[in-house]
Write an enzyme that holds these catalytic residues in place. Structure first.
Site, PDB file in Angstrom:
ATOM      1  N   TYR A 269      56.617  32.870  66.283  1.00  0.00           N
ATOM      2  CA  TYR A 269      57.018  32.359  67.607  1.00  0.00           C
ATOM      3  C   TYR A 269      58.540  32.235  67.700  1.00  0.00           C
ATOM      4  O   TYR A 269      59.155  32.679  68.676  1.00  0.00           O
ATOM      5  CB  TYR A 269      56.340  31.001  67.809  1.00  0.00           C
ATOM      6  CG  TYR A 269      56.621  30.338  69.137  1.00  0.00           C
ATOM      7  CD1 TYR A 269      55.969  30.764  70.291  1.00  0.00           C
ATOM      8  CD2 TYR A 269      57.508  29.267  69.230  1.00  0.00           C
ATOM      9  CE1 TYR A 269      56.212  30.149  71.506  1.00  0.00           C
ATOM     10  CE2 TYR A 269      57.748  28.641  70.436  1.00  0.00           C
ATOM     11  CZ  TYR A 269      57.094  29.079  71.583  1.00  0.00           C
ATOM     12  OH  TYR A 269      57.339  28.469  72.776  1.00  0.00           O
TER      13      TYR A 269
ATOM     14  N   ILE B 105      57.203  20.109  75.762  1.00  0.00           N
ATOM     15  CA  ILE B 105      56.834  19.927  77.167  1.00  0.00           C
ATOM     16  C   ILE B 105      55.322  19.725  77.249  1.00  0.00           C
ATOM     17  O   ILE B 105      54.555  20.395  76.535  1.00  0.00           O
ATOM     18  CB  ILE B 105      57.255  21.158  78.014  1.00  0.00           C
ATOM     19  CG1 ILE B 105      58.728  21.551  77.735  1.00  0.00           C
ATOM     20  CG2 ILE B 105      57.011  20.916  79.497  1.00  0.00           C
ATOM     21  CD1 ILE B 105      59.772  20.499  78.062  1.00  0.00           C
TER      22      ILE B 105
ATOM     23  N   SER C 217      49.577  30.569  86.136  1.00  0.00           N
ATOM     24  CA  SER C 217      48.368  29.805  86.474  1.00  0.00           C
ATOM     25  C   SER C 217      48.360  28.406  85.873  1.00  0.00           C
ATOM     26  O   SER C 217      47.546  27.563  86.254  1.00  0.00           O
ATOM     27  CB  SER C 217      47.127  30.577  86.026  1.00  0.00           C
ATOM     28  OG  SER C 217      47.197  30.812  84.634  1.00  0.00           O
ATOM     29  N   ARG C 218      49.245  28.155  84.928  1.00  0.00           N
ATOM     30  CA  ARG C 218      49.257  26.798  84.356  1.00  0.00           C
ATOM     31  C   ARG C 218      50.625  26.483  83.714  1.00  0.00           C
ATOM     32  O   ARG C 218      51.493  27.363  83.601  1.00  0.00           O
ATOM     33  CB  ARG C 218      48.151  26.626  83.326  1.00  0.00           C
ATOM     34  CG  ARG C 218      48.353  27.472  82.095  1.00  0.00           C
ATOM     35  CD  ARG C 218      47.194  27.292  81.152  1.00  0.00           C
ATOM     36  NE  ARG C 218      47.628  27.495  79.782  1.00  0.00           N
ATOM     37  CZ  ARG C 218      46.876  28.011  78.828  1.00  0.00           C
ATOM     38  NH1 ARG C 218      45.635  28.347  79.084  1.00  0.00           N
ATOM     39  NH2 ARG C 218      47.343  28.155  77.609  1.00  0.00           N
TER      40      ARG C 218
ATOM     41  N   ALA D  74      60.852  33.747  65.970  1.00  0.00           N
ATOM     42  CA  ALA D  74      61.500  35.074  65.979  1.00  0.00           C
ATOM     43  C   ALA D  74      61.388  35.704  67.369  1.00  0.00           C
ATOM     44  O   ALA D  74      62.350  36.286  67.878  1.00  0.00           O
ATOM     45  CB  ALA D  74      60.857  35.975  64.930  1.00  0.00           C
TER      46      ALA D  74
ATOM     47  N   LYS E 126      61.146  34.143  70.184  1.00  0.00           N
ATOM     48  CA  LYS E 126      61.959  33.379  71.142  1.00  0.00           C
ATOM     49  C   LYS E 126      63.463  33.590  70.897  1.00  0.00           C
ATOM     50  O   LYS E 126      64.258  33.554  71.832  1.00  0.00           O
ATOM     51  CB  LYS E 126      61.594  31.894  71.066  1.00  0.00           C
ATOM     52  CG  LYS E 126      60.169  31.598  71.568  1.00  0.00           C
ATOM     53  CD  LYS E 126      60.027  31.967  73.019  1.00  0.00           C
ATOM     54  CE  LYS E 126      58.657  31.629  73.585  1.00  0.00           C
ATOM     55  NZ  LYS E 126      58.530  31.981  75.005  1.00  0.00           N
TER      56      LYS E 126
ATOM     57  N   VAL F 227      50.858  40.772  80.098  1.00  0.00           N
ATOM     58  CA  VAL F 227      52.291  41.085  79.942  1.00  0.00           C
ATOM     59  C   VAL F 227      52.575  41.935  78.697  1.00  0.00           C
ATOM     60  O   VAL F 227      53.636  42.536  78.600  1.00  0.00           O
ATOM     61  CB  VAL F 227      53.183  39.814  79.918  1.00  0.00           C
ATOM     62  CG1 VAL F 227      53.099  39.066  81.236  1.00  0.00           C
ATOM     63  CG2 VAL F 227      52.878  38.920  78.734  1.00  0.00           C
TER      64      VAL F 227
ATOM     65  N   GLY G  75      52.641  34.331  83.875  1.00  0.00           N
ATOM     66  CA  GLY G  75      51.989  33.132  83.328  1.00  0.00           C
ATOM     67  C   GLY G  75      52.002  31.970  84.311  1.00  0.00           C
ATOM     68  O   GLY G  75      52.256  30.827  83.932  1.00  0.00           O
TER      69      GLY G  75
ATOM     70  N   SER H  81      62.736  28.995  73.689  1.00  0.00           N
ATOM     71  CA  SER H  81      62.285  27.717  73.131  1.00  0.00           C
ATOM     72  C   SER H  81      63.364  27.209  72.185  1.00  0.00           C
ATOM     73  O   SER H  81      64.125  28.013  71.620  1.00  0.00           O
ATOM     74  CB  SER H  81      60.998  27.934  72.338  1.00  0.00           C
ATOM     75  OG  SER H  81      60.739  26.823  71.496  1.00  0.00           O
TER      76      SER H  81
END
Ligand code: NAD
Length: 248
Positions: A156, A189, A15-16, A158, A160, A65, A13, A143
């Site tokens: 999300y 962020i 590219s940004r 779960a 993380k 991924v 990940g 996170s």
């Protein structure tokens, strides 16, 4: 005298957002860096060009991924082009937020496939070579939602939380081979991921942060680079939060 070889890092990940900032930071720190991007080749090329400005060798390659074969191909290409991987960073991640009562099966599975399976795929693909070489450093992006939970993000959070348990377990397995595995758990962020937060939601989110601002991707990259490096040689299995104090 033989030319000194740079250490090699692989970032998913890249590219940004946080992944991009990590690629740039590691290149500045003297690593050769391979990174993958999902779709936006133009953005990846821009990152690759900027990172190469530090004198590093850079490999940007499209990979998904959530697909083991795609990740294996990425790792093979990185090893062939740049050499054995010293540092692996999993920054690829997605959100598909909804209260559980409205959660679609597809959104549940997609978040698991990218966030949790993605970490498994990369770690599984690099760990044996690291064990053979008796060195390596893995940094996985979790996170604060994975530590404390967050309404609207059962999928999300779960995924993380799974990353944290995965990383600690792997740290216990491979510590004896000189491999460290750590987790970074960011709060809010400023990236494309949080750009969707608008108006009242953004205001409320910021009100819960004692430092009263969002973090910058470069601040997270700084922590990732620290954990990746020998400066953190005695740190493994840690979960380091970078969240402006949101959890206190
Ligand atoms: P972002 O959305 O800006 O970038 C995510 C990156 O992941 C992109 O480069 C995207 O192309 C890549 N990606 C997504 N699906 C992929 C796939 N299937 N295969 C390959 N690449 C894929 O997000 P970000 O804010 O930079 O987040 C980076 C990581 O940090 C994520 O794991 C995220 O969950 C985590 N995080 C972010 C925040 C935040 O506030 N931004 C907070 C906590 C944790």
């Amino acid at each position: 005298m033989a030319e000194k070889k740079n250490r090699v890092a692989l970032v998913t990940g890249g590219s940004r957002g946080i992944g991009r900032a990590t690629v740039l930071r590691l290149a500045q720190d003297g690593y050769d860096v391979a990174f993958c991007y999902q779709a936006n080749q133009e953005a990846a090329d821009t990152v690759a060009k900027e990172a190469a400005g530090s004198g590093a060798r850079i490999l940007a390659r499209r990979a998904d991924v959530s697909d083991m074969e795609s990740v294996r191909a990425l790792v093979r290409a990185a090893e062939q082009e740049l050499g054995p991987i010293d540092v692996a960073v999993t920054a690829a991640g997605i959100t598909r937020d909804n209260p559980l009562v409205m959660m679609g099966d597809h959104d549940w599975h997609q978040v698991m496939d990218v966030n949790l399976d993605g970490v498994y795929h990369l770690c599984r693909s690099v760990v044996f070579e690291m064990m053979k070489r008796k060195s390596g450093s893995i940094v996985n992006l979790s996170s604060v939602a994975g530590v404390y939970g967050h309404a609207g993000q059962t999928n999300y959070a779960a995924s993380k939380a799974g990353i944290i348990a995965f990383s600690r377990s792997l740290a216990k397995e491979v510590g004896r081979y000189g491999i460290r595995v750590n987790t970074v758990a960011p709060g809010f962020i400023e990236t494309d991921m949080t750009a969707v937060l608008e108006g009242k939601t953004r205001k409320e989110a910021l009100a819960s942060v004692p430092l009263r601002r969002m973090g910058q991707p470069e601040e997270v990259a700084d922590l990732v680079a620290y954990l990746a490096s020998d400066r953190a040689a005695y740190i493994t299995g840690a979960v380091l939060q970078i969240d402006g104090g949101i959890a206190i």
